[in-house]
Scaffold this active site. Structure first.
Site, PDB file in Angstrom:
ATOM      1  N   ARG A 106    -100.489 -36.174  35.101  1.00 62.41           N
ATOM      2  CA  ARG A 106    -100.406 -37.620  34.818  1.00 62.41           C
ATOM      3  C   ARG A 106     -99.284 -38.183  35.670  1.00 62.41           C
ATOM      4  O   ARG A 106     -98.169 -37.663  35.652  1.00 62.41           O
ATOM      5  CB  ARG A 106    -100.098 -37.903  33.352  1.00 62.41           C
ATOM      6  N   HIS A 133    -108.463 -43.159  34.810  1.00 60.89           N
ATOM      7  CA  HIS A 133    -108.103 -42.440  33.575  1.00 60.89           C
ATOM      8  C   HIS A 133    -109.385 -41.771  33.036  1.00 60.89           C
ATOM      9  O   HIS A 133    -109.923 -42.171  31.999  1.00 60.89           O
ATOM     10  CB  HIS A 133    -107.516 -43.435  32.567  1.00 60.89           C
ATOM     11  N   GLN A 136    -109.955 -40.369  29.367  1.00 62.41           N
ATOM     12  CA  GLN A 136    -110.109 -41.461  28.388  1.00 62.41           C
ATOM     13  C   GLN A 136    -111.569 -41.916  28.325  1.00 62.41           C
ATOM     14  O   GLN A 136    -112.094 -42.246  27.250  1.00 62.41           O
ATOM     15  CB  GLN A 136    -109.196 -42.629  28.800  1.00 62.41           C
ATOM     16  N   ASP A 229    -106.789 -53.447  27.011  1.00 64.56           N
ATOM     17  CA  ASP A 229    -105.690 -52.516  27.309  1.00 64.56           C
ATOM     18  C   ASP A 229    -104.437 -53.382  27.472  1.00 64.56           C
ATOM     19  O   ASP A 229    -104.543 -54.613  27.583  1.00 64.56           O
ATOM     20  CB  ASP A 229    -106.040 -51.775  28.620  1.00 64.56           C
ATOM     21  N   CYS A 270    -107.645 -48.145  24.491  1.00 66.09           N
ATOM     22  CA  CYS A 270    -107.197 -46.780  24.817  1.00 66.09           C
ATOM     23  C   CYS A 270    -105.905 -46.429  24.096  1.00 66.09           C
ATOM     24  O   CYS A 270    -105.610 -45.257  23.907  1.00 66.09           O
ATOM     25  CB  CYS A 270    -107.041 -46.633  26.324  1.00 66.09           C
ATOM     26  N   ARG A 315    -109.994 -38.189  22.022  1.00 63.87           N
ATOM     27  CA  ARG A 315    -109.306 -37.734  23.237  1.00 63.87           C
ATOM     28  C   ARG A 315    -109.192 -36.214  23.203  1.00 63.87           C
ATOM     29  O   ARG A 315    -109.373 -35.535  24.209  1.00 63.87           O
ATOM     30  CB  ARG A 315    -107.891 -38.326  23.338  1.00 63.87           C
TER      31      ARG A 315
HETATM   32  N1  NVA Z   1    -103.262 -49.096  31.709  1.00 57.64           N
HETATM   33  C1  NVA Z   1    -102.421 -48.296  30.855  1.00 57.64           C
HETATM   34  C2  NVA Z   1    -103.228 -47.239  30.172  1.00 57.64           C
HETATM   35  C3  NVA Z   1    -102.464 -46.406  29.154  1.00 57.64           C
HETATM   36  C4  NVA Z   1    -103.313 -45.337  28.516  1.00 57.64           C
HETATM   37  C5  NVA Z   1    -101.297 -47.691  31.654  1.00 57.64           C
HETATM   38  O1  NVA Z   1    -101.559 -47.189  32.757  1.00 57.64           O
HETATM   39  O2  NVA Z   1    -100.146 -47.748  31.217  1.00 57.64           O
HETATM   40  N1   CP Z   2    -104.582 -43.511  25.888  1.00 53.83           N
HETATM   41  C1   CP Z   2    -103.631 -42.701  26.389  1.00 53.83           C
HETATM   42  O1   CP Z   2    -103.751 -42.155  27.489  1.00 53.83           O
HETATM   43  O2   CP Z   2    -102.583 -42.527  25.571  1.00 53.83           O
HETATM   44  P1   CP Z   2    -101.192 -41.814  25.944  1.00 53.83           P
HETATM   45  O3   CP Z   2    -100.541 -42.679  26.996  1.00 53.83           O
HETATM   46  O4   CP Z   2    -100.423 -41.772  24.665  1.00 53.83           O
HETATM   47  O5   CP Z   2    -101.479 -40.450  26.486  1.00 53.83           O
END
Ligand code: NVA
Ligand code: CP
Length: 328
Positions: A106, A133, A136, A229, A270, A315
Site C-alpha cells: 500500500r 484499490h 476493495q 469516498d 470504502c 474486505r
Molecule cells: N480515496 C481514499 C480511499 C481510502 C480507502 C484514499 O486513498 O485515501
Molecule cells: N477501505 C480501506 O482500504 O480501509 P483502510 O484504509 O482502513 O485499509
C-alpha cells in the site's frame, strides 16, 4: 489462465470470469469461516505487508486472512524499513522475494507496486495506490451480490472525486462486470480520458456503460448503488480541503439523493467516512467550514450501516480469496 502465481495490481488485468472466480472463492471461504472451518492449506508460507500509508481494514484483513490459512506475516512501514530511502524498490523486491511467498503493497504511485511485481518473483498484491484499490473492488462486488443479487445490469453511481483510486477502480470493475457506471461530479473530477477509453473497450465486451454527469439528481435516477469516498485522499496536501468542500458539497450523499435512486438502492463507502465530527479531521473541518459531516450525512450512513459494515467485513474474505488463489 490460472490465477496461481499471478500479481493482483488492478482489475484491468483480469477477465470477468476470473473476477467471478475470486468472488466465488471469497463466498466459500466466508461460509467456511462462519462454520469454524479453516483450511490451513498454506501452513509454512510467509507474506510481507508493506504499508507506506495508514490502514485499518486492509492491514487487518491481510493479517487475519493469512493467520486463518496458517501463513506468517511481517508488517513493514515506510519509517522502519530501508525501502525507498536506502534501498531501491527493485532491490527490496528481490530481497523480499527470496524470503516471502507473497508481498502486499500500500502506498503512492502504481509504478511502485508494478516495480515490486517486476522484480519480486512472487505474487504482489496492491493494497491501495493513488490510482487503484483493487482488493476493495472485490469486497464491493461481493457485498452487491449479497444484497442485490446479480451484478450485470446494475447501475452504480460514484459521487465525488472520480479521478482517484476509488473512482478509477469502480469504473474498471463496472466495465468488467457488465454494470452501468456513472461518475457524478464537476467535470474536473472525471477520470482521465485514457482510462475511460480503456474501460469503454471492456464495456463493449461486457455490456457495461460508462457515463459522466454533473447534475447529482439526474445521475442517481434509477441507481441501484450509490457510492462515495472521502473528498481528500491519503497523501494529498491539506490545502485542497477548502476547494474540495466547496466543489463537492453538492455531491454529498443525503437522504434526498438516496430517495431519488431506486427504491431498494444501497449505499456503499470504502471507509473511513466523515459522517460526523467524531474524528480529528472531521472535527477540524467541521470547525473551519461550519460542517456537521462531509461526503455523506450521518442519517444516510446510519440507515445503511449494515451494508457498509458487511462491505468492511468482506474486505477480509475477499483478500483471503486473493491470497489463496494466487499464492504459488
Ligand atoms: N480515496 C481514499 C480511499 C481510502 C480507502 C484514499 O486513498 O485515501
Ligand atoms: N477501505 C480501506 O482500504 O480501509 P483502510 O484504509 O482502513 O485499509
Amino acid at each position: 489462465m490460472s490465477l496461481k502465481g499471478r500479481n493482483f495490481l488492478t482489475l484491468k488485468d483480469f477477465t470477468k470470469e476470473e473476477i467471478y472466480e475470486f468472488l466465488e472463492l471469497a463466498k466459500e471461504l466466508k461460509e467456511k469461516k462462519k462454520q469454524g472451518i479453516f483450511d490451513r492449506m498454506y501452513q509454512g508460507k510467509n507474506i510481507a505487508l508493506i504499508f507506506e500509508k495508514t490502514s485499518t481494514r486492509t492491514r487487518c484483513s491481510f493479517e487475519i486472512a493469512a493467520h486463518d490459512m496458517g501463513i506468517g506475516t511481517t508488517y513493514l512501514d515506510s519509517k522502519l524499513s530501508q525501502m525507498g530511502k536506502k534501498e531501491s524498490i527493485a532491490d527490496t523486491a528481490r530481497v523480499l522475494g527470496r524470503m516471502y511467498d507473497g508481498i502486499e503493497y500500500r502506498g503512492f504511485g502504481q509504478d511502485v507496486v508494478e516495480e515490486l511485481a517486476k522484480y519480486a518473483g512472487v505474487p504482489v498484491w496492491n493494497g491501495l495506490t493513488n490510482e487503484y484499490h483493487p482488493t476493495q473492488m472485490l469486497a464491493d462486488m461481493l457485498t452487491i451480490r449479497e444484497h442485490l443479487g446479480d451484478l450485470e445490469g446494475k447501475k452504480l453511481v460514484y459521487m465525488g472525486d472520480a479521478r482517484y483510486n476509488m473512482g478509477n477502480s469502480l469504473m474498471i470493475a463496472c466495465a468488467k462486470m457488465g454494470m452501468h457506471f456513472v461518475a457524478a461530479a464537476p467535470k474536473k473530477y472525471f477520470p482521465e480520458d485514457e482510462l475511460v477509453k480503456e474501460c469503454r473497450r471492456f464495456a463493449m465486451e461486457s455490456g457495461a456503460t460508462i457515463t459522466f454527469e454533473e447534475d447529482p439528481f439526474r445521475a442517481v435516477a434509477g441507481a441501484d448503488i450509490i457510492y462515495t469516498d472521502v473528498w481528500v485522499s491519503m497523501g494529498e496536501p491539506d490545502e485542497v480541503w477548502e476547494e474540495r468542500i466547496r466543489e463537492l458539497t453538492p455531491y454529498k450523499v443525503t437522504m434526498d439523493i438516496m430517495n431519488s435512486a431506486n427504491e431498494n438502492a444501497i449505499f456503499l463507502h470504502c471507509l473511513p467516512a466523515f459522517h460526523d465530527l467524531k474524528t480529528e479531521i472531521g472535527k477540524e473541518m467541521g470547525e473551519r467550514f461550519s460542517l456537521t459531516e462531509m461526503e455523506v450525512t450521518d442519517e444516510v450512513f446510519q440507515k445503511y450501516s449494515d451494508v457498509v459494515f458487511d462491505e468492511a467485513e468482506n474486505r477480509m474474505h475477499t483478500i483471503k480469496a486473493v491470497i489463496a488463489a494466487t499464492l504459488g
